[in-house]
Structures are given as structure tokens and as C-alpha cells.
Design a protein around this motif. Structure first.
Motif, short mmCIF file in Angstrom:
data_model
loop_
_atom_site.label_atom_id
_atom_site.label_comp_id
_atom_site.label_asym_id
_atom_site.label_seq_id
_atom_site.Cartn_x
_atom_site.Cartn_y
_atom_site.Cartn_z
N ASN A 282 54.21 -58.55 -79.72
CA ASN A 282 54.05 -59.47 -80.84
C ASN A 282 52.72 -59.20 -81.54
O ASN A 282 51.72 -58.83 -80.88
N CYS A 283 52.69 -59.38 -82.84
CA CYS A 283 51.49 -59.03 -83.62
C CYS A 283 50.24 -59.77 -83.12
O CYS A 283 49.19 -59.17 -82.90
N GLN B 225 47.75 -67.85 -88.60
CA GLN B 225 48.63 -66.73 -88.86
C GLN B 225 49.12 -66.64 -90.29
O GLN B 225 49.51 -67.64 -90.90
N GLY C 133 53.83 -62.87 -91.47
CA GLY C 133 54.46 -62.81 -90.14
C GLY C 133 55.84 -63.40 -90.14
O GLY C 133 56.68 -63.07 -89.28
N THR C 134 56.10 -64.28 -91.09
CA THR C 134 57.44 -64.90 -91.17
C THR C 134 58.38 -64.04 -91.99
O THR C 134 59.58 -64.00 -91.76
N GLU D 280 56.05 -68.58 -80.39
CA GLU D 280 54.87 -67.75 -80.68
C GLU D 280 53.80 -67.99 -79.63
O GLU D 280 53.16 -67.05 -79.14
N ARG E 129 50.25 -71.70 -88.61
CA ARG E 129 50.54 -70.93 -89.81
C ARG E 129 49.66 -71.42 -90.94
O ARG E 129 49.58 -72.63 -91.21
N HIS F 106 46.43 -61.89 -89.41
CA HIS F 106 46.29 -63.02 -88.49
C HIS F 106 44.84 -63.12 -88.01
O HIS F 106 44.18 -62.09 -87.78
C1 2RA Z 1 54.84 -64.44 -86.76
N1 2RA Z 1 54.26 -63.08 -84.83
O1 2RA Z 1 53.69 -64.23 -87.18
C2 2RA Z 1 55.35 -63.71 -85.54
C3 2RA Z 1 56.43 -62.74 -85.90
N2 2RA Z 1 55.97 -61.71 -86.73
O2 2RA Z 1 55.63 -65.22 -87.30
#
Ligand code: 2RA
Length: 330
Positions: free
Chosen positions: A125-126, A153, A157-158, A203, A228, A235
Motif C-alpha cells: 500500500n502507498c 492522504q 489515492g482514491t 487503510e 483524507r 501522502h
Molecule cells: C488510498 N492507499 O490512498 C489507498 C489506496 N491507494 O486510498
């Protein structure tokens, strides 16, 4: 080498193509794959148009490598079909990450675990990738006891729809498709993905589980809150790390400065610290605000930023492929 890019029209898929070209990956035939509705359309790679093909057609072309970024369900269904024909699959979804039979790899940390029989390889995962790039070198010297991480984030990412929602809200267009349960502009959502029965999001569970597998160390504890925010460049993570061993702060900074793939940006007197505006489009993991935590011994705080679409996804996947090539595994 014949290379399939599955999910070639998505945000990560497009960055994968960009990174493959930037890094001059040796492609003899590019095989872009996307959903059935995209078959027949084309993607551009190095100035040329490449027709999108179906999964079945791509498998029949027997690519040596397939870079997947098409979601977990697609990967669960199709990655094994590529693999059984000898294709090395590097998958960016969460489908295989915690499967004990699959390797979860950040090349700078654990590429050495890869072997010729690893035909499905999980890309972490990032938010995990940027975190472990900093945790791993520190753990090797100071022996981590506990980590508390809070993330901020990017909407990238979404996916594209989330970016479109943010940009529409910035433009004052309330009619935009809502990907998030609330407006994201002028807001911060303490929810990245869905909640489980313990009120943690997927996440947060990725952040709490994946680092231990990558670092090969189950001895430390890790808790996470994923948020988010209306940002697009990458991120950010606020990280508190308690070590078993004492440390000298200057030694910590020097260690990180000498860590491949990590760039220290830490000069607060001149307002130098990592920011998504700076990290966007770059492959380094940027770390700053490195400071002792006076509230308890052997503990420090730091701030980590990275482009979640690059080192957090596409670049890490291509680096795994480069490693396979360098070791003549592919
Ligand atoms: C996000 N790491 O940032 C998750 C999926 N890319 O939503």
C-alpha cells in the motif's frame, strides 16, 4: 520483453507507463489491458498509440511481466491466469499482500526474498511504502518498540473521480459526483476506505499489518489513523517512534541521509520540510521535522511525505521488475 500493464487507463496505470519510459525499461512489446469497455481504444506510450486489449488476448500474448493496478477482484481473478502461463505479475492491489505464500516487496528493503517461483508479487500500500522506507533503517540500528502514525492522504489515492470531486468543489460546482461521504474541500475525513468491526478502516489495517511483513519483524507494535485531506501531490505522515535503544539525534539524521531512496529535508529555521507540493512527481521518500519526543525516553517524532502514485505505487512496482531483471529471474 513483452510487458502487460493491466489497468493502463487508470491513474496508477498511466504513471506506470510514464515510469517505464523514464527508466527505459526494456520493453519489446507493450500490452495495455483495461476493462472490456476500453478494448479497442488506445493508450499512448513514448508518443505511439497502443491498442487496449482484453485480458484473454493479453494472456495469449504470453507477456514475461504484467504490472497490475486494476483492483483486488480483477487481480484475484486474472493474476493466477497470467502466472500459470509463466508471467511475473506485480500487483498493486491489496489482494495478495497478506497472503503468506506471496512476497510483499519494497526493493530497498527486502527484494532479496524474491525467487523465480514468485510469479505473483504484491506491491505494498502507498502509505505503507513511504513509512517502511524510514522505519526499516531505524529499526536495524535502534530496534523499534512502538510506532504511532497519523496520515494525511491525497485524494489521488482514491482515484480520478475523487480528484474530480475536489476540483469541482474548489470551482464551486456542488453537482459533482460524490466519491466521499462528505465534501472534501475545506475538510479532513478521518476515513480512508471502509470501517471494520473494531472501527478501524482498511487503510489503517494495511498500515498496521504490512510493515511487519516487509520488515520481517513482528516484535514492535504499530497503530494508525488514516485521514483524507484535500491534497493532490502525495501522502503525508506524522510518525512517533519509540525505540528499545537510546539514540543520538544527529546519528538518526545522518542514518536517514545515507538511506537510498530517502531524502532528508529538515531545516525548520529556514522553513525547510517535506510537503506534497514538493514531492509530487518525484520518487524519493522525503523526511523532516525529525525531533526528540520529550514526553518519553528513546522516542522521536518525524514527518514523511511521498508521491503516493509514484514511489507509493508505480515506481515501486517497476523497481520490483527491475530487480527481477537484474537477478535474471525474468
Ligand atoms: C488510498 N492507499 O490512498 C489507498 C489506496 N491507494 O486510498
Amino acid at each position: 520483453m513483452k510487458v502487460a500493464v493491466v489497468g493502463a487507463t487508470g491513474m496508477v496505470g498511466q504513471i506506470m507507463l510514464k515510469v517505464l519510459s523514464e527508466r527505459k525499461f526494456p520493453i519489446s512489446e507493450l500490452i495495455p489491458v483495461a476493462s472490456e469497455k476500453s478494448v479497442g481504444k488506445a493508450v499512448t506510450y513514448e508518443g505511439a498509440a497502443y491498442p487496449i486489449v482484453s485480458m484473454k488476448d493479453a494472456i495469449e500474448k504470453r507477456p514475461q511481466l504484467a504490472l497490475f493496478s486494476a483492483g483486488g477482484e480483477t487481480s484475484l481473478q486474472w493474476a493466477p491466469q497470467f502466472a500459470e502461463h509463466g508471467t511475473f505479475v506485480v500487483d498493486n492491489s491489496s489482494a495478495w499482500r497478506m497472503d503468506p505464500s506471496k512476497k510483499l516487496v519494497v526493493p530497498e528493503i527486502n527484494a532479496q526474498v524474491l525467487q523465480s517461483e514468485d510469479k505473483i508479487i504484491a506491491n505494498p500500500n502507498c502509505s505503507t511504502i513511504q513509512l517502511v522506507m524510514v522505519l526499516h533503517p531505524l529499526n536495524q540500528v535502534y530496534n523499534i518498540k512502538r510506532v504511532v502514525v497519523s496520515t494525511y492522504q491525497s485524494v489521488t489515492g482514491t482515484g480520478k473521480a475523487a480528484v474530480d470531486q475536489l476540483n469541482s468543489e474548489i470551482a464551486g460546482d456542488a453537482s459533482a459526483q460524490k466519491v466521499y461521504p462528505y465534501e472534501i474541500f475545506k475538510n479532513a475525513l478521518p476515513q480512508c476506505d471502509v470501517f471494520d468491526e473494531m472501527d478501524y478502516t482498511k487503510e489503517e489495517l494495511k498500515l498496521m499489518r504490512e510493515p511487519k511483513k516487509i520488515m520481517g519483524d513482528n516484535t514492535f507494535s504499530l497503530t494508525a489513523t488514516a485521514v483524507r485531506v484535500p491534497v493532490q501531490g502525495g501522502h503525508s505522515e506524522s510518525v512517533n517512534i519509540e525505540f528499545e535503544n537510546e539514540f543520538d539525534l544527529k546519528d538518526v539524521v545522518d542514518l536517514l541521509r545515507n538511506t537510498p531512496g530517502v531524502e532528508v529535508m529538515d531545516d525548520v529555521k529556514n522553513k525547510i520540510y517535506p510537503m506534497p507540493l514538493y514531492s509530487e512527481g518525484k520518487d524519493e521518500v522525503f523526511v523532516g521535522r525529525i525531533r526528540r519526543d520529550p514526553s518519553q525516553p528513546n522516542t522521536l517524532n518525524l514527518w514523511i511525505v511521498a508521491d503516493n502514485l509514484r514511489k507509493g505505487a508505480a515506481t515501486n512496482a517497476v523497481q520490483i521488475a527491475e530487480y527481477l531483471l537484474s537477478k535474471n529471474l525474468i
